[in-house]
Structure formats: C-alpha cells, structure tokens
Design a protein around this motif. Structure first.
Motif, short mmCIF file in Angstrom:
data_model
loop_
_atom_site.label_atom_id
_atom_site.label_comp_id
_atom_site.label_asym_id
_atom_site.label_seq_id
_atom_site.Cartn_x
_atom_site.Cartn_y
_atom_site.Cartn_z
N ASN A 198 0.82 -1.33 0.05
CA ASN A 198 0.02 -0.27 -0.05
C ASN A 198 0.88 1.26 -0.07
O ASN A 198 0.45 2.27 -0.81
CB ASN A 198 -0.97 0.24 1.16
N ALA A 199 2.05 1.21 0.71
CA ALA A 199 2.82 2.45 1.05
C ALA A 199 3.60 2.78 -0.36
O ALA A 199 3.71 3.82 -0.58
CB ALA A 199 3.76 2.30 2.10
N HIS A 200 3.62 1.86 -1.43
CA HIS A 200 4.55 1.74 -2.57
C HIS A 200 3.58 1.83 -3.68
O HIS A 200 3.84 1.71 -4.70
CB HIS A 200 5.63 0.88 -2.44
N ALA A 201 2.39 1.74 -3.52
CA ALA A 201 1.09 1.27 -4.48
C ALA A 201 1.51 2.35 -5.74
O ALA A 201 1.28 1.81 -6.89
CB ALA A 201 0.01 1.62 -3.98
N ALA A 202 1.65 3.61 -5.66
CA ALA A 202 1.81 4.47 -6.75
C ALA A 202 3.23 4.64 -7.31
O ALA A 202 3.41 5.16 -8.39
CB ALA A 202 1.51 5.96 -6.27
N GLN A 203 4.17 3.62 -6.77
CA GLN A 203 5.56 3.94 -7.30
C GLN A 203 5.67 2.79 -8.23
O GLN A 203 5.32 1.72 -8.15
CB GLN A 203 6.51 3.56 -5.88
N THR A 204 6.79 3.07 -9.20
CA THR A 204 7.22 2.19 -10.17
C THR A 204 8.82 1.95 -10.05
O THR A 204 9.39 3.26 -9.59
CB THR A 204 6.79 2.22 -11.60
N ASP A 205 9.30 1.03 -10.47
CA ASP A 205 10.85 0.90 -10.51
C ASP A 205 11.30 1.61 -11.67
O ASP A 205 10.57 2.39 -12.49
CB ASP A 205 11.36 -0.57 -10.42
N LYS A 206 12.72 1.83 -11.91
CA LYS A 206 13.28 2.48 -13.22
C LYS A 206 12.86 2.16 -14.64
O LYS A 206 12.72 2.61 -15.35
CB LYS A 206 14.60 2.45 -13.02
N ALA A 207 12.20 0.68 -14.57
CA ALA A 207 11.99 0.12 -15.60
C ALA A 207 10.35 0.26 -15.94
O ALA A 207 9.74 -0.25 -16.74
CB ALA A 207 12.14 -1.28 -15.59
N GLY A 208 9.69 0.90 -15.15
CA GLY A 208 8.00 1.31 -14.97
C GLY A 208 7.48 0.27 -14.61
O GLY A 208 6.02 0.12 -14.61
N ARG A 209 7.95 -0.86 -13.95
CA ARG A 209 7.44 -2.01 -13.21
C ARG A 209 6.71 -1.49 -11.80
O ARG A 209 7.34 -0.70 -11.24
CB ARG A 209 8.18 -3.29 -13.04
N PRO A 210 5.67 -2.32 -11.31
CA PRO A 210 5.02 -1.95 -9.86
C PRO A 210 6.31 -2.23 -8.96
O PRO A 210 6.86 -3.08 -9.03
CB PRO A 210 3.90 -2.72 -9.76
N TYR A 211 6.86 -1.18 -8.22
CA TYR A 211 7.68 -1.12 -7.02
C TYR A 211 7.63 -2.37 -6.19
O TYR A 211 8.18 -3.18 -5.77
CB TYR A 211 7.80 -0.02 -6.19
N ALA A 212 6.13 -2.78 -5.88
CA ALA A 212 5.94 -4.03 -5.03
C ALA A 212 6.53 -5.34 -5.77
O ALA A 212 6.78 -6.28 -4.73
CB ALA A 212 4.33 -4.07 -4.99
N GLU A 213 6.74 -5.21 -6.83
CA GLU A 213 7.45 -6.71 -7.16
C GLU A 213 9.03 -6.71 -6.88
O GLU A 213 9.27 -7.84 -6.54
CB GLU A 213 7.48 -6.59 -8.84
N HIS A 214 9.49 -5.49 -6.59
CA HIS A 214 10.88 -5.56 -6.24
C HIS A 214 10.84 -5.89 -4.64
O HIS A 214 11.62 -6.79 -4.27
CB HIS A 214 11.51 -4.14 -6.20
N LEU A 215 9.74 -5.41 -3.83
CA LEU A 215 9.82 -5.76 -2.38
C LEU A 215 9.51 -7.27 -2.22
O LEU A 215 10.13 -7.91 -1.56
CB LEU A 215 8.35 -4.98 -1.91
N ARG A 216 8.55 -7.73 -3.15
CA ARG A 216 8.21 -9.21 -3.11
C ARG A 216 9.47 -10.02 -3.26
O ARG A 216 9.85 -11.03 -2.68
CB ARG A 216 7.11 -9.67 -3.90
N ALA A 217 10.52 -9.64 -4.44
CA ALA A 217 11.59 -10.51 -4.71
C ALA A 217 12.53 -10.19 -3.70
O ALA A 217 13.29 -11.26 -3.32
CB ALA A 217 12.15 -9.84 -6.07
N VAL A 218 12.78 -9.10 -3.03
CA VAL A 218 13.64 -8.85 -1.82
C VAL A 218 13.44 -9.78 -0.76
O VAL A 218 14.06 -10.49 -0.31
CB VAL A 218 13.94 -7.56 -1.43
N ALA A 219 11.99 -9.83 -0.20
CA ALA A 219 11.52 -10.64 0.56
C ALA A 219 11.71 -12.06 0.40
O ALA A 219 12.02 -12.85 1.31
CB ALA A 219 9.87 -10.23 0.87
N GLU A 220 11.23 -12.59 -0.78
CA GLU A 220 11.59 -13.81 -1.02
C GLU A 220 13.09 -14.19 -1.15
O GLU A 220 13.36 -15.57 -0.85
CB GLU A 220 11.00 -14.25 -2.53
N GLY A 221 13.83 -13.46 -1.33
CA GLY A 221 15.33 -13.68 -1.77
C GLY A 221 16.03 -13.80 -0.13
O GLY A 221 16.52 -14.80 0.32
#
Length: 158
Positions: free
Chosen positions: A21-44
C-alpha cells in the motif's frame, strides 16, 4: 512497558500489505510496480534463510528512504526493535558515502543478508536489460562497488 511494547506485532501478511500500500503508486526504473521488487527481496531473504524480522524488514527496506513511510511511523509501528533496526540499517541517508552506508550494514546483525537480497534483485540481468544503456551501466557499477564494500561475491544468486 509502553503501550507500543504491549501491542501485538504486525504479522508478515500485515507488513506485506502495508508495504504494498505504501509503495502502491511507485514504479521501478523500468516502469514495473515497485511491489514486485519488495516481493523479490523478501523472497530472496527467505530463500537465504532469513528469519521473520529480516523478511519483514525486506518488505519495508525502501519505505523510509523512498518517503513511502516516515521514520516516525517506523519508530511507532508494531514491529520488533530488530526489524526497525534492520530497516534503518539499510536506509541510505542523503549525502551519505557508500563506505559509511556499507559500514552501518556490516555493523547491524542480520542486515547484510537483507542487503545481499536487495542487490541481487537490483542487479538481475533481466531487470537491468529493461533499462537504457547509460542507466544500466551506471547501476551495474554502483551495485558492483557496493558488493565489493560489503565483501559479497560479484555474481549473486537470485
């Protein structure tokens, strides 16, 4: 005991929802939803043997740095002191040198695993391939230098 210490701690599911929710409006440098990065880091972190505090910190690792959540919020949140310490350890401060940043990570038990997972996802070749060449080159070098400062292998596992 303070009221904050008596409250039940947020579950990982609640922390994930809060971070998304906190990062809902944010995208990464490639334009992907930022939550994808958070999920990947948590899974890592989970895949590297991290515990619940480290996984919770992975979901929140960029929240203060990106102004998605304030440091005051973090201080008052129903999170373990260790989770809060981990989030603050990996929060880069304005004007901070890479050496000082790396030293804080290395001085905080459990933070290196979190940063290793973050760097592994940031440096993922598929993720970098979506960027323009100058940005890709700049970030590749930035991540290489940080891995060097943290004494991490240069070829990270996902």
């Amino acid at each position: 005991m303070t009221d904050n210490e008596r409250r039940p701690l947020l579950t990982l599911t609640e922390v994930e929802a809060l971070a998304r929710n906190a990062h809902a409006a944010q995208t990464d440098k490639a334009g992907r939803p930022y939550a994808e990065h958070l999920r990947a880091v948590a899974e890592g972190v989970r895949a590297r043997g991290g515990d619940e505090d480290q996984i919770a910190a992975a979901w929140l690792h960029d929240s203060v740095e990106d102004d998605a959540l304030s440091e005051d919020w973090l201080r008052e949140a129903a999170l373990s002191a260790r989770t809060k310490d981990l989030v603050l350890a990996v929060t880069k401060r304005p004007g901070e040198s890479p050496q000082a940043y790396a030293a804080r990570i290395l001085a905080t038990p459990g933070a290196l695993l979190l940063k290793e997972s973050d760097l592994a996802h940031n440096a993922n070749p598929e993720r970098l391939a979506a960027l323009d060449p100058p940005t890709r080159t700049r970030l590749t070098e930035k991540y290489r230098k940080m891995r060097e400062l943290l004494d991490l292998p240069q070829n990270p596992r996902p």
